[in-house]
Scaffold this active site. Structure first.
Site, short mmCIF file in Angstrom:
data_model
loop_
_atom_site.label_atom_id
_atom_site.label_comp_id
_atom_site.label_asym_id
_atom_site.label_seq_id
_atom_site.Cartn_x
_atom_site.Cartn_y
_atom_site.Cartn_z
N VAL A 183 -4.45 -6.78 0.03
CA VAL A 183 -3.63 -6.60 1.01
C VAL A 183 -2.43 -5.50 0.97
O VAL A 183 -1.64 -5.21 1.86
CB VAL A 183 -3.14 -7.67 1.92
CG1 VAL A 183 -4.29 -8.66 2.65
CG2 VAL A 183 -2.17 -8.54 0.93
N ALA A 184 -2.89 -4.85 -0.09
CA ALA A 184 -1.91 -3.48 -0.49
C ALA A 184 -2.16 -2.42 0.09
O ALA A 184 -2.08 -2.21 1.25
CB ALA A 184 -1.67 -3.58 -2.00
N ARG A 185 -2.90 -1.53 -0.66
CA ARG A 185 -3.56 -0.42 -0.38
C ARG A 185 -4.91 -0.32 -1.27
O ARG A 185 -5.19 -0.63 -2.20
CB ARG A 185 -2.71 0.74 -0.80
CG ARG A 185 -1.32 1.06 0.36
CD ARG A 185 -1.84 1.52 1.56
NE ARG A 185 -0.76 1.65 2.46
CZ ARG A 185 0.09 0.79 3.21
NH1 ARG A 185 -0.60 -0.44 3.15
NH2 ARG A 185 1.06 1.26 3.91
N GLU B 108 -10.46 5.22 4.84
CA GLU B 108 -10.19 4.55 6.05
C GLU B 108 -10.51 5.47 7.14
O GLU B 108 -9.57 6.29 7.32
CB GLU B 108 -8.91 3.80 6.09
CG GLU B 108 -8.97 2.37 5.18
CD GLU B 108 -7.68 1.72 5.13
OE1 GLU B 108 -6.99 1.88 6.18
OE2 GLU B 108 -7.37 0.93 4.33
N ASP C 235 -8.99 -6.02 2.94
CA ASP C 235 -8.49 -5.61 4.23
C ASP C 235 -8.07 -4.05 4.20
O ASP C 235 -7.66 -3.43 5.20
CB ASP C 235 -7.35 -6.41 4.79
CG ASP C 235 -6.63 -6.16 6.00
OD1 ASP C 235 -7.59 -6.07 6.74
OD2 ASP C 235 -5.42 -5.59 6.29
N HIS D 111 -8.28 -3.33 8.21
CA HIS D 111 -6.93 -2.96 7.96
C HIS D 111 -6.27 -3.97 9.06
O HIS D 111 -5.34 -3.30 9.92
CB HIS D 111 -6.44 -1.40 8.04
CG HIS D 111 -5.11 -1.22 7.41
ND1 HIS D 111 -4.96 -0.39 6.30
CD2 HIS D 111 -4.16 -1.90 7.26
CE1 HIS D 111 -3.81 -0.15 5.91
NE2 HIS D 111 -3.24 -1.36 6.25
N SER E 66 -4.96 -7.05 8.70
CA SER E 66 -4.12 -8.32 8.58
C SER E 66 -2.77 -8.42 8.95
O SER E 66 -2.11 -9.51 9.22
CB SER E 66 -3.99 -8.38 6.84
OG SER E 66 -3.54 -7.18 6.57
#
Length: 346
Positions: free
Chosen positions: A256-258, A287, A282, A306, A308
């Protein structure tokens, strides 16, 4: 059209020598904050409408906005108006402070804003939502709901075993707002939580703290690895072949970072060995994810777009943070979550 807000020109802080502070925010944000107009008193409001035009509170077009303050709210991003608002900031000459909806400041635009003299504050409004997302995704893997559903569909009365959260060991990489919110949720379940962060010393929310360069020593005994760290030169490609080779077989990885924190080719090789057994993504390196990416169809990947931070309370908490920092800014007090220039490479 956003509602007009009546401003009290007498309510101005001495810091600005009696001049209203030009503040840019979206029409949607102004609508949400209309019931708290007193918090906006003394501001010269600039409103980015739904068509991307900057207007005054009475609807007139503002040709040269030049804001001093800006609220880069989540609705601006969701409406596709973020490039427009950022363009207004970059064209301005008087920038002082911008509140971002984002927790991360890895985009190059943040560096450019700080080079122009803006102070930047990140958001922690999404932390509870992201922590809930991680818990739900991991719970769905520890508890085989799909197997239970299959048994029902097949009309088979069979017991399906599952893992208890309290029997698992977690490694949370990054103990900022998101990692901290997750650790606080895990503690009542009895899970063993280790945090990896650069700041040494214990933390009451976790059982142990380790340094980022010691992660490989913790991975072999970890059941769930959660990446919740900022993307930087230190963390780019952190989850590489060596990282996955050190993971406990059967473990779960959550990012859930990058996307750039994970070497996705190395992840595919790791999934082939069961290191990890599952990946919850996520975020991805590109993207939106290209249609031909292997990630779409891999049976051991749970993918979300993305989302979350799409919790129902994020916008409300973001507005509250902006208003709190606004009051602090006008009073000349320290701002919450202010970015250090070093975080954007300055």
């Amino acid at each position: 059209m956003a509602r007009a807000v009546v401003l009290d020109p007498r309510s101005r802080h001495a810091l600005f020598a009696g001049l209203p502070v030009r503040t840019l925010l979206s029409a949607a944000a102004l609508d949400r904050l209309a019931g708290r107009a007193d918090r906006l008193a003394g501001l010269d409001l600039l409103i980015l409408d739904h068509g991307g035009v900057v207007r005054d509170p009475l609807g007139g077009v503002v040709d040269d906005p030049d804001p001093e303050i800006c609220w880069l709210s989540l609705d601006v991003y969701e409406a596709g108006l973020l490039p427009v608002m950022l363009g207004v900031l970059m064209d301005g000459r008087s920038g002082r402070w911008a509140q971002s909806f984002s927790a991360g400041l890895d985009s190059p635009v943040f560096r450019r804003l700080m080079e122009k003299g803006y102070r930047l504050t990140r958001s922690d409004a999404q932390a509870p939502a992201i922590a809930d997302y991680v818990m739900a995704q991991v719970m769905a893997l520890l508890h085989p709901f799909s197997e239970q559903a299959d048994a029902r569909a097949e009309r088979e009365w069979r017991r399906v075993p599952f893992r208890e959260v309290g029997e698992t060991r977690w490694l949370v990489v990054g103990l900022g707002a998101i990692g901290g919110a997750l650790a606080s949720r895990l503690r009542p379940f009895g899970a063993q939580v280790t945090a990896a962060r650069r700041t040494p010393g214990p933390d009451p929310r976790v059982d142990a703290v380790t340094s980022p360069d010691r992660i490989s020593a913790v991975l072999p005994e970890t059941d769930v690895v959660v990446l919740a760290c900022p993307l930087s030169d230190r963390t780019r490609g952190l989850a590489d072949d060596a990282f996955f080779q050190a993971m406990r077989p059967g473990a779960i990885l959550v990012n859930v970072a990058r996307g750039g924190v994970v070497d996705e080719d190395a992840l595919r090789r790791g999934l082939g060995r069961g290191q990890p057994a599952w990946a919850v993504l996520d975020v991805v390196s590109e993207e939106p994810l290209p249609a031909d990416s292997w990630i779409w169809s891999h049976p051991r990947v749970r993918l979300t777009a993305h989302t979350s931070a799409a919790g129902g309370g994020v916008q409300r908490r973001g507005d509250a943070l902006f208003l709190d920092n606004l009051a602090r800014f006008l009073a000349g007090e320290p701002l919450r979550n202010e970015a250090d220039p070093a975080e954007v490479g300055l």
